[in-house]
Design a protein around this motif. Structure first.
Motif, PDB file in Angstrom:
ATOM      1  N   UNK A 278     -33.463  66.994 -22.645  1.00 47.81           N
ATOM      2  CA  UNK A 278     -33.139  67.895 -21.546  1.00 47.81           C
ATOM      3  C   UNK A 278     -32.270  67.158 -20.539  1.00 47.81           C
ATOM      4  N   UNK A 279     -31.229  67.807 -20.087  1.00 49.47           N
ATOM      5  CA  UNK A 279     -30.300  67.180 -19.142  1.00 49.47           C
ATOM      6  C   UNK A 279     -30.517  67.781 -17.758  1.00 49.47           C
ATOM      7  N   UNK A 280     -30.940  66.908 -16.839  1.00 46.65           N
ATOM      8  CA  UNK A 280     -31.160  67.305 -15.454  1.00 46.65           C
ATOM      9  C   UNK A 280     -30.102  66.643 -14.576  1.00 46.65           C
ATOM     10  N   UNK A 281     -29.823  67.279 -13.465  1.00 47.58           N
ATOM     11  CA  UNK A 281     -28.916  66.708 -12.488  1.00 47.58           C
ATOM     12  C   UNK A 281     -29.531  66.883 -11.105  1.00 47.58           C
ATOM     13  N   UNK A 282     -29.010  66.163 -10.119  1.00 48.02           N
ATOM     14  CA  UNK A 282     -29.546  66.217  -8.758  1.00 48.02           C
ATOM     15  C   UNK A 282     -28.534  66.858  -7.816  1.00 48.02           C
ATOM     16  N   UNK A 283     -29.084  67.569  -6.822  1.00 45.13           N
ATOM     17  CA  UNK A 283     -28.263  68.129  -5.744  1.00 45.13           C
ATOM     18  C   UNK A 283     -28.847  67.663  -4.417  1.00 45.13           C
ATOM     19  N   UNK A 284     -27.986  67.333  -3.476  1.00 45.25           N
ATOM     20  CA  UNK A 284     -28.442  66.903  -2.156  1.00 45.25           C
ATOM     21  C   UNK A 284     -27.706  67.665  -1.070  1.00 45.25           C
ATOM     22  N   UNK A 303     -25.087  59.830 -14.546  1.00 45.52           N
ATOM     23  CA  UNK A 303     -24.308  58.876 -15.337  1.00 45.52           C
ATOM     24  C   UNK A 303     -24.586  59.097 -16.819  1.00 45.52           C
ATOM     25  N   UNK A 304     -23.687  58.622 -17.652  1.00 46.58           N
ATOM     26  CA  UNK A 304     -23.845  58.819 -19.093  1.00 46.58           C
ATOM     27  C   UNK A 304     -25.122  58.187 -19.631  1.00 46.58           C
ATOM     28  N   UNK A 305     -25.540  57.078 -19.014  1.00 45.67           N
ATOM     29  CA  UNK A 305     -26.715  56.360 -19.519  1.00 45.67           C
ATOM     30  C   UNK A 305     -27.946  56.565 -18.646  1.00 45.67           C
ATOM     31  N   UNK A 306     -27.885  57.517 -17.708  1.00 46.86           N
ATOM     32  CA  UNK A 306     -29.041  57.728 -16.836  1.00 46.86           C
ATOM     33  C   UNK A 306     -29.109  59.189 -16.398  1.00 46.86           C
ATOM     34  N   UNK A 307     -30.036  59.924 -17.009  1.00 45.55           N
ATOM     35  CA  UNK A 307     -30.347  61.285 -16.584  1.00 45.55           C
ATOM     36  C   UNK A 307     -31.471  61.196 -15.565  1.00 45.55           C
ATOM     37  N   UNK A 308     -31.372  61.970 -14.489  1.00 50.80           N
ATOM     38  CA  UNK A 308     -32.309  61.825 -13.373  1.00 50.80           C
ATOM     39  C   UNK A 308     -33.045  63.130 -13.106  1.00 50.80           C
ATOM     40  N   UNK A 309     -34.345  62.996 -12.775  1.00 49.41           N
ATOM     41  CA  UNK A 309     -35.167  64.154 -12.402  1.00 49.41           C
ATOM     42  C   UNK A 309     -36.291  63.669 -11.490  1.00 49.41           C
ATOM     43  N   UNK A 327     -33.896  58.414 -17.720  1.00 51.44           N
ATOM     44  CA  UNK A 327     -33.862  58.190 -19.155  1.00 51.44           C
ATOM     45  C   UNK A 327     -32.432  58.452 -19.628  1.00 51.44           C
ATOM     46  N   UNK A 328     -32.102  57.945 -20.798  1.00 49.32           N
ATOM     47  CA  UNK A 328     -30.793  58.170 -21.385  1.00 49.32           C
ATOM     48  C   UNK A 328     -30.883  59.271 -22.432  1.00 49.32           C
ATOM     49  N   UNK A 329     -29.748  59.866 -22.754  1.00 49.19           N
ATOM     50  CA  UNK A 329     -29.705  60.907 -23.780  1.00 49.19           C
ATOM     51  C   UNK A 329     -30.317  60.376 -25.076  1.00 49.19           C
ATOM     52  N   UNK A 540     -33.749  68.804  -8.040  1.00 43.82           N
ATOM     53  CA  UNK A 540     -33.171  68.601  -9.365  1.00 43.82           C
ATOM     54  C   UNK A 540     -32.942  69.952 -10.025  1.00 43.82           C
ATOM     55  N   UNK A 541     -32.065  69.961 -11.007  1.00 37.65           N
ATOM     56  CA  UNK A 541     -31.742  71.200 -11.709  1.00 37.65           C
ATOM     57  C   UNK A 541     -31.449  70.871 -13.164  1.00 37.65           C
ATOM     58  N   UNK A 542     -31.868  71.764 -14.031  1.00 37.52           N
ATOM     59  CA  UNK A 542     -31.669  71.580 -15.471  1.00 37.52           C
ATOM     60  C   UNK A 542     -30.391  72.291 -15.898  1.00 37.52           C
ATOM     61  N   UNK A 543     -29.540  71.580 -16.635  1.00 39.83           N
ATOM     62  CA  UNK A 543     -28.262  72.124 -17.058  1.00 39.83           C
ATOM     63  C   UNK A 543     -28.406  72.934 -18.335  1.00 39.83           C
ATOM     64  N   UNK A 544     -27.622  74.007 -18.429  1.00 40.48           N
ATOM     65  CA  UNK A 544     -27.575  74.792 -19.652  1.00 40.48           C
ATOM     66  C   UNK A 544     -26.828  74.003 -20.711  1.00 40.48           C
ATOM     67  N   UNK A 545     -27.435  73.825 -21.881  1.00 40.52           N
ATOM     68  CA  UNK A 545     -26.798  73.062 -22.958  1.00 40.52           C
ATOM     69  C   UNK A 545     -25.759  73.891 -23.691  1.00 40.52           C
TER      70      UNK A 545
END
Length: 545
Positions: A278-284, A303-309, A327-329, A540-545
């Motif tokens: 699952x790919x999450x992103x942050x908003x501030x 970042x490519x090597x760090x998904x954040x939630x 975590x990474x993908x 945090x928000x989860x991106x649509x794949x």
């Protein structure tokens, strides 16, 4: 809703409260109970607040109410492929031993008289049958005859309780605890909750039944303690379909289920190939819990090597830091990372905490000059508090609690002179789930040497509001709790802001004052965490794949 005197029954004698609650059971079978039914009977039999007094044998539905052979076959196939679960083994209730008197349903004058004699002194009857007792018997019960809203959606060994919400694509599946009592008998709702609808109807029905066990036991405990039925939530809502889905509905459902299974197979294959996380992103942005506007937030691109939630903000020595699950993908075991805000961007500082098990939800707080972190460690089957010994990357285990349990997304708050622990515990059923139950404990602070459970735990049973979604905030004398809104078959679909109206060891009451859904920015399918400090907030928000 105004107080309804007809729904109250107080006992003034102190001795009455010490007597076990005498419970009868109405059933249409003498064996072959479902798992959830066995769990209820076993827990009642193993609790000295209750006493199982009598079983009433009710007739099964006539042949015209039975589902079609096609539906029966389809339901059986789905159960053996998707809904299999181990048979529950009772510890306190033996279904093979006829411990109680089994009698008919009381038809006719002599039958009613015999039934009335058998129910003498019984406080309530839990109905596990499709139908229930005759009205003449119900009026003898001080706390009535209890039904669950799915009770009428079955016939023999086939039930369709989980199908309607899946076929109709409802965001959640409701569960109501109904009480029939009075003269004339009337049906009222005393407890209601909702759960994230599953993709499989059989799993959906089984999941709701597992949650029904907790709901029934909580309400029985309340009646045993107070000898008060409480205030009804309202008249019973119209019954869900009492007949099985039609052949057309079954075809629609089969197509939907097949598409879902193909999609899941594709995701499983992608996971084996190192993707599919699952790919999450942050908003501030700028704001507080009672006025923030997520549509004005700025994305902190992962970042490519760090998904954040699960972000938590910390102000420290004049700078603003962010602790979060990382975590990474392709990875499915996360650690806790820390970064520093530079404007609206993050400067990565490193790994704050890593264990052999998955870590998330790094609830971070100060107490008596020390800095503590209480991450989610449910895979370790306990709650852990870590103390910072060298900021921000060195931590030591400080205390543990709830050994052997499975707590998730735990938060501490100091409110009105007391420390309170809020956590989401999962019962060890076939469907382990941390989204449906909120438990509250009074504690002595981060040491956790004194942990006193709330008298009405779980204080919330409902996957649309129960799971914590960040630290709690006290503003202008009001206490707010962010919570997840799990529905539409999506974990972390939305975010609620709950206002806690009453909190003590005897009572818990909260209300939802705001819900944020993942439509504040394009390309989102979920949002499930909030934190704020010094006028800045992060979600945090989860991106649509």
């Amino acid at each position: 809703m105004a107080d309804n005197p007809a729904m109250h029954l107080n006992t003034s004698s102190p001795l009455a409260a010490l007597q076990p609650l005498r419970i009868g059971v109405a059933t249409d079978r003498t064996g072959g109970f479902e798992n959830w039914q066995l769990r209820v009977l076993d827990r009642i039999a193993g609790d000295n607040r209750f006493r199982l007094d009598v079983f009433v044998l009710c007739p099964q539905h006539p042949a015209e109410h039975k589902p079609s052979p096609l539906f029966s076959l389809a339901s059986w196939l789905e159960r053996v492929t998707l809904g299999r679960q181990p048979v529950f083994v009772s510890q306190h209730f033996d279904p093979e031993v006829q411990r109680f008197e089994y009698i008919g349903n009381g038809a006719g004058p002599s039958g009613v008289e015999r039934l009335g004699a058998s129910l003498k002194g019984v406080d309530l009857v839990i109905c596990l049958a499709e139908d229930g007792l005759p009205d003449e018997a119900v009026r003898l019960l001080p706390f009535g005859e209890w039904h669950l809203s799915f009770s009428a959606q079955s016939s023999g060994d086939v039930d369709w309780s989980g199908y309607s919400s899946v076929i109709e694509k409802q965001p959640s599946t409701g569960l109501h605890l109904l009480v029939r009592r009075g003269d004339p008998a009337d049906t009222l709702c005393i407890a209601a909750c909702a759960f994230n609808t599953k993709f499989s109807a059989v799993r959906n029905g089984d999941f709701v039944k597992e949650r029904a066990v907790t709901l029934v036991m909580r309400e029985l405990g309340r009646i045993a303690d107070t000898r008060n039925l409480g205030v009804a939530l309202g008249k019973a809502e119209p019954a869900r379909p009492e007949t099985a889905p039609s052949h057309i509905d079954l075809l629609r459902y089969g197509y939907s289920l097949s598409s879902e299974l193909l999609g899941r197979a594709g995701k499983a294959l992608m996971s084996k190939m190192g993707g599919g996380s699952a790919v999450w992103t942050l908003y501030t942005g700028r704001g507080t819990i009672d006025d923030f506007d997520p549509s004005q937030a700025v994305e902190i691109v992962p970042d490519n090597d760090e998904i954040r939630a699960d972000p938590f903000i910390l102000e420290h020595e004049g700078e603003c830091y962010l602790f979060y699950e990382a975590y990474a993908q392709g990875q499915h075991k996360a650690h806790i990372a820390v970064s520093r805000f530079v404007g609206e961007k993050l400067e990565r500082l490193g790994v704050a905490l890593e264990c052999d098990h998955h870590l998330s939800y790094p609830f971070i707080f100060r107490h008596d000059g020390d800095l503590f972190m209480m991450p989610e460690t449910n895979q370790a089957r306990r709650l852990e508090v870590w103390r910072c010994v060298e900021f921000p990357l060195k931590w030591e285990l400080y205390s543990t609690a709830l050994e052997g349990l499975s707590p998730a997304d735990s938060s501490l708050t100091f409110y009105q002179g007391k420390w309170w622990l809020f956590t989401n515990l999962s019962d060890f059923h076939a469907y382990e789930d941390h989204c449906s139950e909120l438990h509250v404990f009074e504690v002595d602070g981060p040491k956790l040497s004194r942990v006193v459970p709330h008298k009405r735990n779980p204080v919330v049973i409902d996957s649309t509001i129960a799971r914590n979604a960040g630290r709690m905030f006290e503003r202008n004398g009001r206490l707010y709790r962010p919570s997840q809104r799990n529905e539409h078959g999506i974990y972390g679909y939305g975010l609620n802001i709950m206002e806690i109206e009453q909190l003590d060891l005897d009572t818990y009451r909260e209300r939802c004052i705001r819900t944020i859904t993942p439509d504040f920015k394009p390309g989102l399918m979920g949002c499930h965490h909030f934190d704020a400090a010094d006028g800045r907030y992060v979600i945090d928000a989860r991106l649509t794949l």
